[in-house]
Design an enzyme around this catalytic site. Structure first.
Site, PDB file in Angstrom:
ATOM      1  N   SER A 199     -48.329  -6.077  17.346  1.00  0.00           N
ATOM      2  CA  SER A 199     -48.386  -7.016  15.453  1.00  0.00           C
ATOM      3  C   SER A 199     -46.517  -6.095  15.444  1.00  0.00           C
ATOM      4  CB  SER A 199     -49.714  -5.760  15.248  1.00  0.00           C
ATOM      5  OG  SER A 199     -49.088  -4.576  14.400  1.00  0.00           O
ATOM      6  N   ASP A 367     -47.125   0.246   4.237  1.00  0.00           N
ATOM      7  CA  ASP A 367     -47.198  -0.120   5.316  1.00  0.00           C
ATOM      8  C   ASP A 367     -45.862   1.007   6.406  1.00  0.00           C
ATOM      9  OD1 ASP A 367     -47.849  -0.529   8.468  1.00  0.00           O
ATOM     10  OD2 ASP A 367     -48.028  -2.526   7.807  1.00  0.00           O
ATOM     11  N   HIS A 370     -45.231  -1.338  10.302  1.00  0.00           N
ATOM     12  CA  HIS A 370     -45.008  -2.418  10.407  1.00  0.00           C
ATOM     13  C   HIS A 370     -44.322  -2.951   9.622  1.00  0.00           C
ATOM     14  CE1 HIS A 370     -50.214  -2.406  11.879  1.00  0.00           C
ATOM     15  NE2 HIS A 370     -49.526  -3.535  12.153  1.00  0.00           N
TER      16      HIS A 370
END
Length: 396
Positions: A199, A367, A370
């Site tokens: 990701s 986060d 990411h």
């Protein structure tokens, strides 16, 4: 003489009428091409679904079967359905693939002369779906209604066979529009950088404006298009075993060739206990992929993942060298004598330079793993710069 002129006028009128009728027919639902002899040379613009057909497009309903005289259609229309879509224009309706999978015969077929083609895809309503053609993945995990992407593909057997398939279990796999144009009469991909990863590497949609980003998505901004095209086959949540065994590596093995690069970044999800992959197992799976790609003539390049935004010590130094099976990746690069981009260390040096607050601003809100679009761009810049340093990329 007067009689001859009248006959010629009638013939011209009939010819004009036939050309006009053929043009109108070519833009109508289920129509064949106005000039079948020209198939594969003219651009194709398909509008899928049972709604109105946009001007300049060929309308294709779910029930439209492929026929040799028409040169396009569904191989098994009984496994297709017309569905609504929430977009406008070609995005206002779609078809849904009821059977799918990269090896499925439930494909949309288009007769094409041998050559290299650019295929532009617009999905209907879906949460996550991938595009496959010629039995392998071409675009991974397109997300959001009316998502758009494009890819180049060589056609050697006279027909393109395409379908929309798994991106996420339970999602609707839909197609609203398809545009096809010949790039070259030679059915060969140019020099390509293939990217595999998770990701932090993957594409996010819309490609040009997504809030989240993966460095593979942003890499084309740092690579001269005259030197390489970038094909990002990374997907969120992926582990080394899944990339190898789930069909993504198959794409690179099918198309990879001398002069290509294959950037492979794994480890983040492999270290998660739920994936039950030891560091020894991880290393051997990665070794297998490196060797499979090297056998095509392409150059594998191992890349380590960057750390978390919060990997700062009390002195303000960012370091994450013990994360994500980095040591196994480094050892593998040395053992297999393949290039190595230590993005983990490169990113830490950059993060240390800009400080904790600026580093956190490069990640998604709330986060620490990411990157957002700006963070992904910085990571892509670091990867490209190191490839240039190793003379794997020409300087821009």
């Amino acid at each position: 003489m007067v009689a001859i002129l009248r006959v010629l006028r009638r013939l011209r009128a009939r010819t004009i009428g036939k050309v006009l009728a053929a043009t109108l027919l070519g833009a109508s639902t289920g129509a064949c091409l106005a000039d079948p002899a020209a198939y594969g040379h003219r651009p194709y613009h398909f509008d899928f679904g049972n709604g109105s057909v946009e001007p300049g497009h060929l309308g294709v309903r779910a029930e439209d079967a492929y026929t040799p005289d028409k040169h396009y259609g569904f191989n098994t229309p009984e496994n297709m359905a017309n569905v609504a879509a929430s977009g406008t224009g070609v995005g206002g309706d779609a078809v849904r693939f009821l059977q799918f999978g990269t090896k499925s015969t439930n494909t949309f077929n288009v007769d094409l002369k041998p050559g290299l083609y650019e295929v532009s895809v617009t999905l209907g309503n879906t949460t996550r779906a991938s595009v496959a053609a010629e039995g392998v993945f071409q675009v991974m995990n397109m997300t959001g209604n009316n998502a758009k992407d494009a890819f180049e593909i060589p056609v050697t057997d006279g027909q393109l066979n395409l379908l929309v398939t798994e991106g996420k279990a339970g999602a609707a796999f839909t197609l609203s529009a398809l545009d096809i144009r010949m790039v070259s009469p030679k059915p060969e991909l140019g020099p390509t950088i293939w990217v595999g990863g998770d990701s932090t590497v993957a594409n996010y949609y819309p490609l040009a404006t997504s809030v989240q980003g993966g460095w593979g998505q942003m890499l084309p901004d740092y690579v001269s298009p005259d030197a390489f095209k970038v094909r990002n086959i990374a997907t969120g949540g992926q582990i080394a075993r899944g990339f190898r065994d789930g069909g993504q590596l198959e794409t690179i093995v099918k198309y990879g060739k001398s002069g290509d690069l294959f950037l492979l970044e794994m480890g983040i999800n492999d270290t998660n206990p739920k994936n039950a992959t030891t560091e020894v197992e991880f290393k051997e799976i990665m070794r297998d992929m490196v060797r499979q790609v090297a056998a095509t003539g392409a150059t594998p390049v191992l890349v380590t993942p960057q750390g978390r935004a919060t990997d700062f010590n009390a002195e303000g130094v960012h370091s994450s060298v013990n994360r994500w099976y980095r040591h196994a990746t480094l050892a593998l690069a040395e053992e297999e004598h393949v290039p190595f981009v230590d993005l983990n260390v490169l990113a830490s040096a950059y993060f240390t330079q800009i400080g904790p607050e600026a580093t956190l601003a490069l990640y998604m809100s709330g986060d620490t793993l990411h990157p957002n679009r700006a963070g992904a761009a910085e990571l892509a810049r670091l990867v490209a710069a190191d490839l240039e340093r190793q003379q794997l990329l020409p300087a821009r």
